[in-house]
Design a protein around this motif. Structure first.
Motif, PDB file in Angstrom:
ATOM      1  N   GLU A  21       0.831  -1.212   0.000  1.00 56.46           N
ATOM      2  CA  GLU A  21       0.000   0.000   0.000  1.00 56.46           C
ATOM      3  C   GLU A  21       0.864   1.262   0.000  1.00 56.46           C
ATOM      4  O   GLU A  21       0.408   2.324  -0.437  1.00 56.46           O
ATOM      5  N   GLY A  22       2.080   1.135   0.517  1.00 56.38           N
ATOM      6  CA  GLY A  22       2.984   2.280   0.558  1.00 56.38           C
ATOM      7  C   GLY A  22       3.778   2.449  -0.722  1.00 56.38           C
ATOM      8  O   GLY A  22       4.468   3.454  -0.916  1.00 56.38           O
ATOM      9  N   ILE A  23       3.710   1.461  -1.600  1.00 60.72           N
ATOM     10  CA  ILE A  23       4.428   1.539  -2.878  1.00 60.72           C
ATOM     11  C   ILE A  23       3.600   2.274  -3.921  1.00 60.72           C
ATOM     12  O   ILE A  23       4.126   3.015  -4.749  1.00 60.72           O
ATOM     13  N   GLY A  24       2.300   2.076  -3.868  1.00 62.31           N
ATOM     14  CA  GLY A  24       1.424   2.775  -4.803  1.00 62.31           C
ATOM     15  C   GLY A  24      -0.016   2.532  -4.415  1.00 62.31           C
ATOM     16  O   GLY A  24      -0.328   1.590  -3.685  1.00 62.31           O
ATOM     17  N   THR A  25      -0.882   3.398  -4.879  1.00 62.12           N
ATOM     18  CA  THR A  25      -2.312   3.271  -4.576  1.00 62.12           C
ATOM     19  C   THR A  25      -3.067   3.088  -5.892  1.00 62.12           C
ATOM     20  O   THR A  25      -2.523   3.362  -6.972  1.00 62.12           O
ATOM     21  N   PRO A  26      -4.321   2.645  -5.845  1.00 66.17           N
ATOM     22  CA  PRO A  26      -5.080   2.499  -7.099  1.00 66.17           C
ATOM     23  C   PRO A  26      -5.126   3.801  -7.902  1.00 66.17           C
ATOM     24  O   PRO A  26      -5.153   3.782  -9.133  1.00 66.17           O
ATOM     25  N   GLU A  27      -5.108   4.936  -7.199  1.00 66.15           N
ATOM     26  CA  GLU A  27      -5.149   6.226  -7.906  1.00 66.15           C
ATOM     27  C   GLU A  27      -3.769   6.651  -8.386  1.00 66.15           C
ATOM     28  O   GLU A  27      -3.642   7.495  -9.273  1.00 66.15           O
ATOM     29  N   ASN A  28      -2.757   6.100  -7.771  1.00 64.96           N
ATOM     30  CA  ASN A  28      -1.393   6.521  -8.087  1.00 64.96           C
ATOM     31  C   ASN A  28      -0.473   5.301  -8.053  1.00 64.96           C
ATOM     32  O   ASN A  28       0.340   5.130  -7.153  1.00 64.96           O
TER      33      ASN A  28
ATOM     34  N   SER B  77       2.475   2.690  -8.841  1.00 67.67           N
ATOM     35  CA  SER B  77       3.897   2.805  -9.189  1.00 67.67           C
ATOM     36  C   SER B  77       4.068   2.297 -10.617  1.00 67.67           C
ATOM     37  O   SER B  77       3.194   1.615 -11.178  1.00 67.67           O
ATOM     38  N   ASP B  78       5.212   2.610 -11.214  1.00 67.59           N
ATOM     39  CA  ASP B  78       5.473   2.145 -12.582  1.00 67.59           C
ATOM     40  C   ASP B  78       5.381   0.618 -12.649  1.00 67.59           C
ATOM     41  O   ASP B  78       4.858   0.059 -13.615  1.00 67.59           O
ATOM     42  N   LEU B  79       5.869  -0.033 -11.611  1.00 64.65           N
ATOM     43  CA  LEU B  79       5.861  -1.498 -11.620  1.00 64.65           C
ATOM     44  C   LEU B  79       4.437  -2.048 -11.486  1.00 64.65           C
ATOM     45  O   LEU B  79       4.069  -3.001 -12.180  1.00 64.65           O
ATOM     46  N   GLN B  80       3.657  -1.453 -10.628  1.00 64.36           N
ATOM     47  CA  GLN B  80       2.268  -1.906 -10.497  1.00 64.36           C
ATOM     48  C   GLN B  80       1.528  -1.745 -11.831  1.00 64.36           C
ATOM     49  O   GLN B  80       0.760  -2.613 -12.240  1.00 64.36           O
ATOM     50  N   GLN B  81       1.787  -0.613 -12.498  1.00 63.65           N
ATOM     51  CA  GLN B  81       1.164  -0.387 -13.808  1.00 63.65           C
ATOM     52  C   GLN B  81       1.638  -1.436 -14.814  1.00 63.65           C
ATOM     53  O   GLN B  81       0.850  -1.969 -15.606  1.00 63.65           O
ATOM     54  N   ALA B  82       2.935  -1.760 -14.743  1.00 66.76           N
ATOM     55  CA  ALA B  82       3.483  -2.750 -15.672  1.00 66.76           C
ATOM     56  C   ALA B  82       2.897  -4.137 -15.407  1.00 66.76           C
ATOM     57  O   ALA B  82       2.686  -4.908 -16.351  1.00 66.76           O
ATOM     58  N   PHE B  83       2.621  -4.458 -14.167  1.00 65.89           N
ATOM     59  CA  PHE B  83       1.979  -5.746 -13.860  1.00 65.89           C
ATOM     60  C   PHE B  83       0.633  -5.851 -14.580  1.00 65.89           C
ATOM     61  O   PHE B  83       0.256  -6.899 -15.093  1.00 65.89           O
ATOM     62  N   ILE B  84      -0.089  -4.714 -14.609  1.00 68.78           N
ATOM     63  CA  ILE B  84      -1.386  -4.725 -15.291  1.00 68.78           C
ATOM     64  C   ILE B  84      -1.185  -4.850 -16.800  1.00 68.78           C
ATOM     65  O   ILE B  84      -1.792  -5.694 -17.465  1.00 68.78           O
ATOM     66  N   GLU B  85      -0.281  -4.026 -17.339  1.00 73.51           N
ATOM     67  CA  GLU B  85      -0.082  -4.008 -18.786  1.00 73.51           C
ATOM     68  C   GLU B  85       0.459  -5.332 -19.307  1.00 73.51           C
ATOM     69  O   GLU B  85       0.123  -5.772 -20.412  1.00 73.51           O
ATOM     70  N   LYS B  86       1.297  -5.979 -18.530  1.00 76.21           N
ATOM     71  CA  LYS B  86       1.915  -7.243 -18.975  1.00 76.21           C
ATOM     72  C   LYS B  86       1.126  -8.461 -18.506  1.00 76.21           C
ATOM     73  O   LYS B  86       1.587  -9.590 -18.651  1.00 76.21           O
ATOM     74  N   ASP B  87      -0.024  -8.227 -17.917  1.00 79.69           N
ATOM     75  CA  ASP B  87      -0.892  -9.332 -17.481  1.00 79.69           C
ATOM     76  C   ASP B  87      -0.124 -10.268 -16.533  1.00 79.69           C
ATOM     77  O   ASP B  87      -0.169 -11.496 -16.688  1.00 79.69           O
ATOM     78  N   ALA B  88       0.544  -9.670 -15.566  1.00 77.58           N
ATOM     79  CA  ALA B  88       1.452 -10.431 -14.706  1.00 77.58           C
ATOM     80  C   ALA B  88       0.758 -10.990 -13.467  1.00 77.58           C
ATOM     81  O   ALA B  88       1.406 -11.185 -12.434  1.00 77.58           O
ATOM     82  N   LEU B  89      -0.536 -11.204 -13.553  1.00 82.29           N
ATOM     83  CA  LEU B  89      -1.244 -11.805 -12.422  1.00 82.29           C
ATOM     84  C   LEU B  89      -2.480 -12.538 -12.919  1.00 82.29           C
ATOM     85  O   LEU B  89      -3.058 -12.176 -13.945  1.00 82.29           O
ATOM     86  N   GLN B  90      -2.817 -13.569 -12.181  1.00 81.85           N
ATOM     87  CA  GLN B  90      -4.079 -14.270 -12.464  1.00 81.85           C
ATOM     88  C   GLN B  90      -4.982 -14.152 -11.236  1.00 81.85           C
ATOM     89  O   GLN B  90      -5.802 -13.263 -11.151  1.00 81.85           O
ATOM     90  N   CYS B  91      -4.786 -15.018 -10.241  1.00 80.61           N
ATOM     91  CA  CYS B  91      -5.639 -14.885  -9.048  1.00 80.61           C
ATOM     92  C   CYS B  91      -5.232 -13.668  -8.223  1.00 80.61           C
ATOM     93  O   CYS B  91      -6.026 -13.128  -7.475  1.00 80.61           O
ATOM     94  N   GLY B  92      -3.976 -13.243  -8.352  1.00 84.87           N
ATOM     95  CA  GLY B  92      -3.514 -12.046  -7.658  1.00 84.87           C
ATOM     96  C   GLY B  92      -3.044 -12.262  -6.238  1.00 84.87           C
ATOM     97  O   GLY B  92      -2.618 -11.302  -5.589  1.00 84.87           O
TER      98      GLY B  92
END
Ligand code: FES
Ligand code: FES
Length: 208
Positions: A129-136, A138-153
């Motif tokens: 939660e301290g690395i990034g928030t849904p509104e903000n 981090s670059d890595l969190q965004q990349a996880f979404i863009e690269k489909d780097a999760l299934q169940c999460g």
């Protein structure tokens, strides 16, 4: 034959044995604890006994100082989830083998299920939660979404924390270094390839 000291007594689960052992350790080592942990009255000659009931514990989490009350045997994971409402770190194995509960302690990754909260007193704790928030994000969190780097999460918060620590230490890791960086994190869905691609993507962009 006598039991070895480290063996849990019969009828006591390993987890509860470890928690009890943690409480005992807290009791004998309180003289070395930072002043943020307050126990019962003690003199300079006699160590203060903590617990087994709740004691005030001051922690710095995601840049904010706060105080809560918890038994000395409380793990850092339990304190984060049950006392602070920070449920990003996940309880999966609860024995230090899967990495789902990974947080940063002074910038280094730790399994929060396997350390006592009182041992984190005086350190800077960072959760996902301290690395990034849904509104903000981090670059890595965004990349996880863009690269489909999760299934169940379920592994994802721990993976993000470990990869964030890796990129901070080494902004340009090669594949082998990324694999080593997440070697303490298990993804049962098998999204390792996409996680590696997410880290490489951020690395190429010079993000974090
Ligand atoms: S829940 Fe802590 S390592 Fe698995
Ligand atoms: S995405 Fe399901 S365990 Fe990793």
């Amino acid at each position: 034959m006598d039991k070895k000291p480290e063996e849990p007594p019969e009828g006591v689960s390993r987890r509860h044995f470890l928690k009890g052992a943690g409480a005992a350790a807290a009791a004998v080592s309180v003289a070395q604890l930072p002043s943020e942990v307050q126990g019962s009255n003690g003199t300079e000659d006699e160590p203060t006994i903590l617990g087994p009931g709740p004691v005030p514990i001051q922690l710095r989490i995601n840049g904010v100082d706060g105080q809560t009350e918890a038994a000395p045997s409380t793990t850092l994971l339990d304190l984060l989830r049950d006392h602070q409402g920070l449920t990003g770190a996940k309880r999966v194995c609860d024995r230090g083998s899967c990495g789902a509960c990974t947080v940063l302690l002074d910038g280094r990754t730790v399994d929060s299920c396997s350390m006592l909260a009182i041992d984190a007193v005086g350190s800077e704790i960072t959760t996902v939660e301290g690395i990034g928030t849904p509104e903000n994000l981090s670059d890595l969190q965004q990349a996880f979404i863009e690269k489909d780097a999760l299934q169940c999460g379920f592994c994802t918060p721990g993976m993000v924390v470990s990869c964030t620590a890796l990129l901070k230490e080494n902004p340009s890791p090669d594949r082998e270094q990324i694999r080593r960086g997440i070697s303490g994190n298990i993804c049962r869905c098998g999204t390792y390839q996409n996680i590696i691609e997410a880290v490489e993507h951020v690395s190429r962009k010079g993000g974090k």
